[in-house]
Scaffold this motif. Sequence first.
Motif, short mmCIF file in Angstrom:
data_model
loop_
_atom_site.label_atom_id
_atom_site.label_comp_id
_atom_site.label_asym_id
_atom_site.label_seq_id
_atom_site.Cartn_x
_atom_site.Cartn_y
_atom_site.Cartn_z
N MET A 438 0.83 -1.21 0.00
CA MET A 438 0.00 0.00 0.00
C MET A 438 0.86 1.26 0.00
N ILE A 439 1.95 1.23 0.77
CA ILE A 439 2.87 2.37 0.77
C ILE A 439 3.46 2.55 -0.63
N GLY A 440 3.83 1.43 -1.27
CA GLY A 440 4.38 1.49 -2.61
C GLY A 440 3.39 2.04 -3.62
N ILE A 441 2.11 1.66 -3.51
CA ILE A 441 1.09 2.15 -4.43
C ILE A 441 0.91 3.66 -4.27
N MET A 442 0.92 4.14 -3.02
CA MET A 442 0.78 5.59 -2.79
C MET A 442 1.97 6.34 -3.37
N TYR A 443 3.18 5.81 -3.19
CA TYR A 443 4.37 6.46 -3.76
C TYR A 443 4.31 6.44 -5.29
N LEU A 444 3.87 5.31 -5.86
CA LEU A 444 3.76 5.20 -7.32
C LEU A 444 2.75 6.21 -7.86
N GLY A 445 1.64 6.38 -7.13
CA GLY A 445 0.65 7.36 -7.54
C GLY A 445 1.23 8.76 -7.58
N TYR A 446 2.05 9.08 -6.59
CA TYR A 446 2.73 10.39 -6.57
C TYR A 446 3.71 10.51 -7.74
N LYS A 447 4.47 9.46 -7.98
CA LYS A 447 5.51 9.49 -9.01
C LYS A 447 4.92 9.57 -10.41
N THR A 448 3.74 9.00 -10.61
CA THR A 448 3.11 8.96 -11.94
C THR A 448 2.00 10.00 -12.09
N LYS A 449 1.97 10.97 -11.17
CA LYS A 449 0.97 12.05 -11.20
C LYS A 449 -0.46 11.48 -11.23
N GLY A 450 -0.73 10.63 -10.26
CA GLY A 450 -2.05 10.03 -10.15
C GLY A 450 -2.28 8.94 -11.17
N PHE A 451 -1.22 8.19 -11.52
CA PHE A 451 -1.27 7.08 -12.48
C PHE A 451 -1.65 7.55 -13.88
N LYS A 452 -1.40 8.83 -14.20
CA LYS A 452 -1.70 9.34 -15.54
C LYS A 452 -0.59 9.04 -16.54
N GLN A 453 0.56 8.61 -16.02
CA GLN A 453 1.69 8.26 -16.89
C GLN A 453 2.39 7.05 -16.29
N PRO A 454 3.11 6.28 -17.11
CA PRO A 454 3.80 5.10 -16.57
C PRO A 454 5.01 5.50 -15.72
N ALA A 455 5.42 4.60 -14.85
CA ALA A 455 6.62 4.82 -14.05
C ALA A 455 7.82 4.99 -14.97
N PRO A 456 8.76 5.87 -14.65
CA PRO A 456 9.92 6.07 -15.52
C PRO A 456 10.77 4.80 -15.61
N GLN A 457 11.45 4.64 -16.74
CA GLN A 457 12.31 3.48 -16.92
C GLN A 457 13.49 3.85 -17.79
N HIS A 458 14.56 3.10 -17.60
CA HIS A 458 15.81 3.30 -18.34
C HIS A 458 15.76 2.44 -19.60
N ASN A 459 15.82 3.06 -20.78
CA ASN A 459 15.67 2.33 -22.04
C ASN A 459 17.00 1.74 -22.49
N GLU A 460 17.40 0.63 -21.84
CA GLU A 460 18.66 -0.02 -22.17
C GLU A 460 18.48 -1.20 -23.11
N PHE A 461 17.23 -1.57 -23.41
CA PHE A 461 16.96 -2.72 -24.26
C PHE A 461 16.03 -2.35 -25.40
N ASP A 462 16.19 -3.05 -26.52
CA ASP A 462 15.30 -2.87 -27.66
C ASP A 462 14.21 -3.93 -27.59
N ASP A 463 13.01 -3.54 -27.17
CA ASP A 463 11.92 -4.50 -27.00
C ASP A 463 11.33 -4.97 -28.32
N SER A 464 11.80 -4.42 -29.41
CA SER A 464 11.30 -4.89 -30.70
C SER A 464 12.00 -6.15 -31.17
N ILE A 465 13.08 -6.51 -30.51
CA ILE A 465 13.85 -7.69 -30.88
C ILE A 465 13.04 -8.95 -30.61
N LYS A 466 12.89 -9.80 -31.58
CA LYS A 466 12.13 -11.04 -31.39
C LYS A 466 13.04 -12.16 -30.94
#
Length: 466
Positions: A438-466
């Motif tokens: 529950m604490i994590g969900i509240m922090y995530l809500g703050y970090k994502t501006k009320g879940f309006k955007q996804p949590a930030p992530q480091h783009n170190e991988f190409d997810d298009s690779i099959k």
Amino acid sequence: MTNTSGTQSAAKLQKTLGLWHIIIIGLAYIQPMTLFDTFGLVSEQSHLHVPTSYIIALIAILFTSISYGHMIRRYPSSGSAYTYAQKSLHPNIGFMVGWSSWLDYLLSPMVNIILAVIYLEALFPSVNHWVWVVVLTAFMTGINLRGARFVANFNSLIVLVQLLVIAIFTWMVYTKLQAGFNANGPITAEERYQLWSLEPFWNSITSVGALITGATLLCFSFTGFDSLSSLAEETKDTEKTLPKAIFLTALIAGIIFIISTYFMQLYFPSEPGKYFKNIAETQPEILMLVGGSLFQSYVLTFAIVTVMASGISAHAGVSRLMFVMGRDGVINKKIFGHISPKNYTPSYNIMIVGAVALTAGFMDLDIVISMISFGALTAFTFVNLSVISRYALRDGRTKTAKEIFNYVIIPLLGFISIFAMWLEIEETALKYGLWWAMIGIMYLGYKTKGFKQPAPQHNEFDDSIK
């Protein structure tokens, strides 16, 4: 272009670890001698079937270790389950998996401090326990600041001696049983000839629910295998070496646990309360009852070293998870995403984990183990789901029987076996785990501006690779 100024931007984790380095770190983290500490509690919960609970736990862990291997090949990141769920399911799910995993990784060093203090108090009862907490935490933190390769080398001899101690202990139990004695006293000739029976595994009082409850507690005994994935960015030939190391670490530990507790269950055939004053801290009494005071003194002295080796490995794992979450920016990047340009370690995280470990002086072992079980089960659950999502659903790797077996059946079996443990998890673990979530969900809500955007992530991988 290489930055030669020695600034933080030039500092990265270094690939210095081979197969046996990883296995040694994993076995040190698992700490095979932990079977002495958990025996009483699991014997009570499983209705005197500790080896069977280990078998159930091992099966679930092996399925899950294969899923870890698949995800490591796709995402060779030190973020472990956090990264896998983030990239394969959703960034917000990944954050919650990482947040829950902190209960596993962050508290594991604390468990080892608590255990070491228990052993030291048995040897030196007049010394205040806070002295041991501070000294041991400082030692554990200092070793980790030197780097992962140093941790592996430090742990190698310790792991070998642990295996030797377990072998000697098991032989002592076997010879006592052969001579006609168990912890209750003399045994009958018929019982002596039943040393190779199925009694410790299954008998008239066996309860499947009790066995799974015991297996849930024993997830704590295997938590070192999954933490190895956090060393992905420091492992040579990561995609080949790390999956193999994770599977072998779990398998080796499981075999040791099952064989040893088989003979221990024969030697302690009645309710654990008959033999132990505190069933949650049984190692000192087990050693005394089997080997006497001199044997107990020697092994407890060494056990202090073994739990510190485990704590050092756990410390290394959680500091890497925190580094990846910091690098992503979901927690403070300047602090948690820092790498020391001198030793190439996440030094700030290492010191933070050390500070948390100091709270071991306030905590009870059974509560901490319960909380770790919640974090471990969360990570294991979502790693299995990540394989299905990434390979089967997103990449469409279901065109052959082999692909269906690898990317659907195996992770599904892993998920089902872990789900069975969720159904039997202790109320304490569930309560504290849900509060933490529950604490994590509240922090995530703050970090994502009320879940309006996804949590930030480091783009170190190409997810298009099959």
